[in-house]
Design a protein around this motif. Sequence first.
Motif, PDB file in Angstrom:
ATOM      1  N   PRO A  45      53.114  10.153  57.032  1.00 20.71           N
ATOM      2  CA  PRO A  45      52.637  11.156  56.073  1.00 20.71           C
ATOM      3  C   PRO A  45      52.785  10.625  54.650  1.00 20.71           C
ATOM      4  CG  PRO A  45      54.579  11.943  57.277  1.00 20.71           C
ATOM      5  CD  PRO A  45      54.269  10.594  57.809  1.00 20.71           C
ATOM      6  N   VAL A  46      51.804  10.944  53.805  1.00 18.41           N
ATOM      7  CA  VAL A  46      51.889  10.553  52.401  1.00 18.41           C
ATOM      8  C   VAL A  46      52.044  11.830  51.583  1.00 18.41           C
ATOM      9  CG1 VAL A  46      50.754   9.397  50.475  1.00 18.41           C
ATOM     10  CG2 VAL A  46      50.381   8.577  52.811  1.00 18.41           C
ATOM     11  N   PHE A  47      53.167  11.953  50.890  1.00 18.42           N
ATOM     12  CA  PHE A  47      53.399  13.133  50.058  1.00 18.42           C
ATOM     13  C   PHE A  47      52.871  12.872  48.662  1.00 18.42           C
ATOM     14  CE2 PHE A  47      57.438  13.943  52.749  1.00 18.42           C
ATOM     15  CZ  PHE A  47      56.682  14.532  53.743  1.00 18.42           C
ATOM     16  N   ARG A  48      52.037  13.799  48.190  1.00 16.81           N
ATOM     17  CA  ARG A  48      51.500  13.718  46.826  1.00 16.81           C
ATOM     18  C   ARG A  48      51.812  15.047  46.139  1.00 16.81           C
ATOM     19  NH1 ARG A  48      47.627  11.544  50.312  1.00 16.81           N
ATOM     20  NH2 ARG A  48      47.083   9.384  49.818  1.00 16.81           N
ATOM     21  N   PRO A  49      53.054  15.224  45.721  1.00 21.10           N
ATOM     22  CA  PRO A  49      53.448  16.547  45.225  1.00 21.10           C
ATOM     23  C   PRO A  49      52.699  16.967  43.961  1.00 21.10           C
ATOM     24  CG  PRO A  49      55.183  14.935  44.852  1.00 21.10           C
ATOM     25  CD  PRO A  49      54.167  14.269  45.724  1.00 21.10           C
ATOM     26  N   LEU A  50      52.057  16.014  43.266  1.00 24.04           N
ATOM     27  CA  LEU A  50      51.368  16.374  42.015  1.00 24.04           C
ATOM     28  C   LEU A  50      49.881  16.619  42.233  1.00 24.04           C
ATOM     29  CD1 LEU A  50      53.076  13.744  39.694  1.00 24.04           C
ATOM     30  CD2 LEU A  50      53.676  16.134  40.032  1.00 24.04           C
ATOM     31  N   ILE A  51      49.468  16.684  43.468  1.00 24.91           N
ATOM     32  CA  ILE A  51      48.033  16.671  43.777  1.00 24.91           C
ATOM     33  C   ILE A  51      47.252  17.735  43.011  1.00 24.91           C
ATOM     34  CG2 ILE A  51      48.062  18.172  45.868  1.00 24.91           C
ATOM     35  CD1 ILE A  51      46.232  14.838  45.619  1.00 24.91           C
ATOM     36  N   GLY A  52      47.863  18.879  42.772  1.00 27.86           N
ATOM     37  CA  GLY A  52      47.129  19.954  42.080  1.00 27.86           C
ATOM     38  C   GLY A  52      47.606  20.183  40.655  1.00 27.86           C
ATOM     39  N   PHE A  53      48.331  19.215  40.103  1.00 24.37           N
ATOM     40  CA  PHE A  53      48.867  19.404  38.749  1.00 24.37           C
ATOM     41  C   PHE A  53      47.944  18.817  37.687  1.00 24.37           C
ATOM     42  CE2 PHE A  53      53.563  20.445  38.689  1.00 24.37           C
ATOM     43  CZ  PHE A  53      53.609  20.922  39.977  1.00 24.37           C
ATOM     44  N   ASP A  54      47.833  19.493  36.557  1.00 22.25           N
ATOM     45  CA  ASP A  54      47.164  18.918  35.395  1.00 22.25           C
ATOM     46  C   ASP A  54      48.088  17.907  34.744  1.00 22.25           C
ATOM     47  OD1 ASP A  54      45.179  20.698  35.885  1.00 22.25           O
ATOM     48  OD2 ASP A  54      45.475  21.902  34.065  1.00 22.25           O
ATOM     49  N   LYS A  55      47.476  16.912  34.092  1.00 19.97           N
ATOM     50  CA  LYS A  55      48.285  15.872  33.442  1.00 19.97           C
ATOM     51  C   LYS A  55      49.279  16.478  32.454  1.00 19.97           C
ATOM     52  CE  LYS A  55      49.105  11.441  32.910  1.00 19.97           C
ATOM     53  NZ  LYS A  55      49.195  10.428  33.958  1.00 19.97           N
ATOM     54  N   ILE A  56      48.812  17.465  31.737  1.00 21.08           N
ATOM     55  CA  ILE A  56      49.663  18.040  30.685  1.00 21.08           C
ATOM     56  C   ILE A  56      50.916  18.699  31.287  1.00 21.08           C
ATOM     57  CG2 ILE A  56      48.552  20.324  30.483  1.00 21.08           C
ATOM     58  CD1 ILE A  56      48.535  19.344  27.344  1.00 21.08           C
ATOM     59  N   ASP A  57      50.755  19.266  32.461  1.00 18.64           N
ATOM     60  CA  ASP A  57      51.910  19.887  33.125  1.00 18.64           C
ATOM     61  C   ASP A  57      52.858  18.820  33.683  1.00 18.64           C
ATOM     62  OD1 ASP A  57      50.871  22.382  32.548  1.00 18.64           O
ATOM     63  OD2 ASP A  57      49.689  22.440  34.388  1.00 18.64           O
ATOM     64  N   ILE A  58      52.268  17.710  34.125  1.00 19.33           N
ATOM     65  CA  ILE A  58      53.109  16.615  34.625  1.00 19.33           C
ATOM     66  C   ILE A  58      53.930  16.036  33.462  1.00 19.33           C
ATOM     67  CG2 ILE A  58      53.148  14.380  35.795  1.00 19.33           C
ATOM     68  CD1 ILE A  58      50.365  15.108  36.980  1.00 19.33           C
ATOM     69  N   MET A  59      53.282  15.927  32.296  1.00 20.97           N
ATOM     70  CA  MET A  59      53.991  15.409  31.112  1.00 20.97           C
ATOM     71  C   MET A  59      55.174  16.310  30.750  1.00 20.97           C
ATOM     72  SD  MET A  59      50.527  14.279  29.166  1.00 20.97           S
ATOM     73  CE  MET A  59      51.100  14.067  27.523  1.00 20.97           C
ATOM     74  N   GLU A  60      54.927  17.586  30.833  1.00 16.13           N
ATOM     75  CA  GLU A  60      55.973  18.566  30.545  1.00 16.13           C
ATOM     76  C   GLU A  60      57.164  18.397  31.508  1.00 16.13           C
ATOM     77  OE1 GLU A  60      55.638  20.850  28.121  1.00 16.13           O
ATOM     78  OE2 GLU A  60      57.681  21.563  28.559  1.00 16.13           O
ATOM     79  N   TYR A  61      56.826  18.225  32.756  1.00 14.75           N
ATOM     80  CA  TYR A  61      57.847  18.044  33.786  1.00 14.75           C
ATOM     81  C   TYR A  61      58.641  16.757  33.511  1.00 14.75           C
ATOM     82  CZ  TYR A  61      59.582  19.245  38.492  1.00 14.75           C
ATOM     83  OH  TYR A  61      60.340  19.651  39.552  1.00 14.75           O
ATOM     84  N   ALA A  62      57.900  15.697  33.155  1.00 13.91           N
ATOM     85  CA  ALA A  62      58.548  14.401  32.895  1.00 13.91           C
ATOM     86  C   ALA A  62      59.531  14.521  31.732  1.00 13.91           C
ATOM     87  CB  ALA A  62      57.489  13.348  32.597  1.00 13.91           C
ATOM     88  N   ARG A  63      59.155  15.308  30.728  1.00 18.35           N
ATOM     89  CA  ARG A  63      60.070  15.524  29.594  1.00 18.35           C
ATOM     90  C   ARG A  63      61.332  16.221  30.075  1.00 18.35           C
ATOM     91  NH1 ARG A  63      55.470  17.160  26.750  1.00 18.35           N
ATOM     92  NH2 ARG A  63      54.706  15.427  25.509  1.00 18.35           N
ATOM     93  N   LYS A  64      61.139  17.188  30.918  1.00 18.32           N
ATOM     94  CA  LYS A  64      62.270  17.982  31.402  1.00 18.32           C
ATOM     95  C   LYS A  64      63.269  17.127  32.192  1.00 18.32           C
ATOM     96  CE  LYS A  64      62.093  21.211  34.604  1.00 18.32           C
ATOM     97  NZ  LYS A  64      61.362  22.088  35.485  1.00 18.32           N
ATOM     98  N   ILE A  65      62.764  16.208  32.983  1.00 18.87           N
ATOM     99  CA  ILE A  65      63.690  15.405  33.805  1.00 18.87           C
ATOM    100  C   ILE A  65      64.134  14.136  33.086  1.00 18.87           C
ATOM    101  CG2 ILE A  65      62.739  16.354  35.938  1.00 18.87           C
ATOM    102  CD1 ILE A  65      61.354  13.677  36.439  1.00 18.87           C
ATOM    103  N   GLY A  66      63.567  13.882  31.910  1.00 23.16           N
ATOM    104  CA  GLY A  66      64.055  12.765  31.093  1.00 23.16           C
ATOM    105  C   GLY A  66      63.392  11.420  31.345  1.00 23.16           C
ATOM    106  N   THR A  67      62.226  11.404  31.999  1.00 24.14           N
ATOM    107  CA  THR A  67      61.544  10.126  32.243  1.00 24.14           C
ATOM    108  C   THR A  67      60.414   9.854  31.254  1.00 24.14           C
ATOM    109  OG1 THR A  67      60.154  11.250  33.890  1.00 24.14           O
ATOM    110  CG2 THR A  67      62.065  10.041  34.719  1.00 24.14           C
TER     111      THR A  67
END
Length: 382
Positions: A306-328
């Motif tokens: 199985p290939v997990f793609r947890p961001l499959i339905g995320f907009d880039k801007i939301d992924i950026m927000e998440y990345a800020r939150k986790i510190g990456t």
Amino acid sequence: MRKLLMVRYGEIYLKGLNRPFFLKALVKRVRDAAKPFGGQVWLHDARVFISDMNDAEGCMERVSKVFGVHSIAPAIEMEKDDFEGICEQANELMRGLSGTFKVEARRSDKHYFLDSPQINAKVGEYVLMRNEDHLKVDVRKPEHVLSIEIRDQAYLYCRVYPAVGGMPVGTGGKAALLLSGGIDSPVAGYMIAKRGVQLIAVHYHSFPYTSEFAKQKVLDLAKILSEYCCGIRVYVVPFTDIQMQIHEKCPEDYTTLIMRRYMMRIAERIAQKEEALALITGESVGQVASQTIEALTVTNEVVHMPVFRPLIGFDKIDIMEYARKIGTYETSILPYEDCCTVFTPRHPATKPKMALIEKGEAALDQEALIRAAVDNAEIVEL
Ligand code: ATP
Ligand code: MG
């Protein structure tokens, strides 16, 4: 009386017969996190407790990143029969605060000589009488909540800090994260690790087309993830030879997809070696040419896991927000090249034809290329 940290877990509550398995894993993870602070850790009465830490703030900060931990409260533990003492401690906790407050008592000991409303009333009155100039009671929307839990001891606290949540790492098996230096894949790895999955990372490196700095950036990202994930083993896979051969022997429009198919095959091989059960990527539908549904289909079909793609339905801007939150985020945006950005075709195929991919790949000695990549991977433990 002593000070300690009271750690609450979240979703593990929902577990039935196998709850002890999850709790054991949680306590181990909390214990590892508290160890550098000298903290003693134990499980009691549906809470994890930490005492004797040499730096309570530091310990709390660290433990708040342990997956499975829902919140942490610095608490005072007291003899529950000493009600006068409880009132005094409540006053100690509250007298430095100002605004509105309420007392919220809970009893798991139903034989205690006061019930919860009585405790609320008595402690509330005690605190109010001594701090009338700066504290007021508001039971509906108080600024401060003084919690009193009557268990086999009494526990008092007025600050609760949220933690990451999720499930303890290791309770959900192992998976291999395809980790680039970009914004998306570290977030994807974090999300799956948060569900209790132990990560290993696979990074493709095309030296000298991608630099030592690019590799170091990926290791820095893996290091940030490792703090949440209880360590990560990173496979840095030499990818130059494969990319050169694809570039020379395959139709230009298909080079990216064929390259991505090789990434998946090699990652699966490494995952099998590591007894990992799934792959994780940072792909999101429609983000780039290689992430159309058609393109995802042709990269997906070369692997059996199985290939997990947890961001499959995320907009880039939301992924950026998440990345800020986790510190990456700050590391991800450093401007170093990725192997995906060298030899990019002018017109990458967005609706690929399987026959053309297979024809292109027929020119390559697939097994030899995969084996060389896996055998020559550098392993870094973080
Ligand atoms: P990311 O921000 O994660 O790099 P992206 O939007 O740049 O993603 P691509 O470059 O198309 O997208 O990569 C898609 C996915 O393929 C990545 O999320 C990652 O999982 C994997 N990947 C890409 N490049 C590499 C690499 N050099 N090593 C390992 N995995 C990679
Ligand atoms: Mg990328």
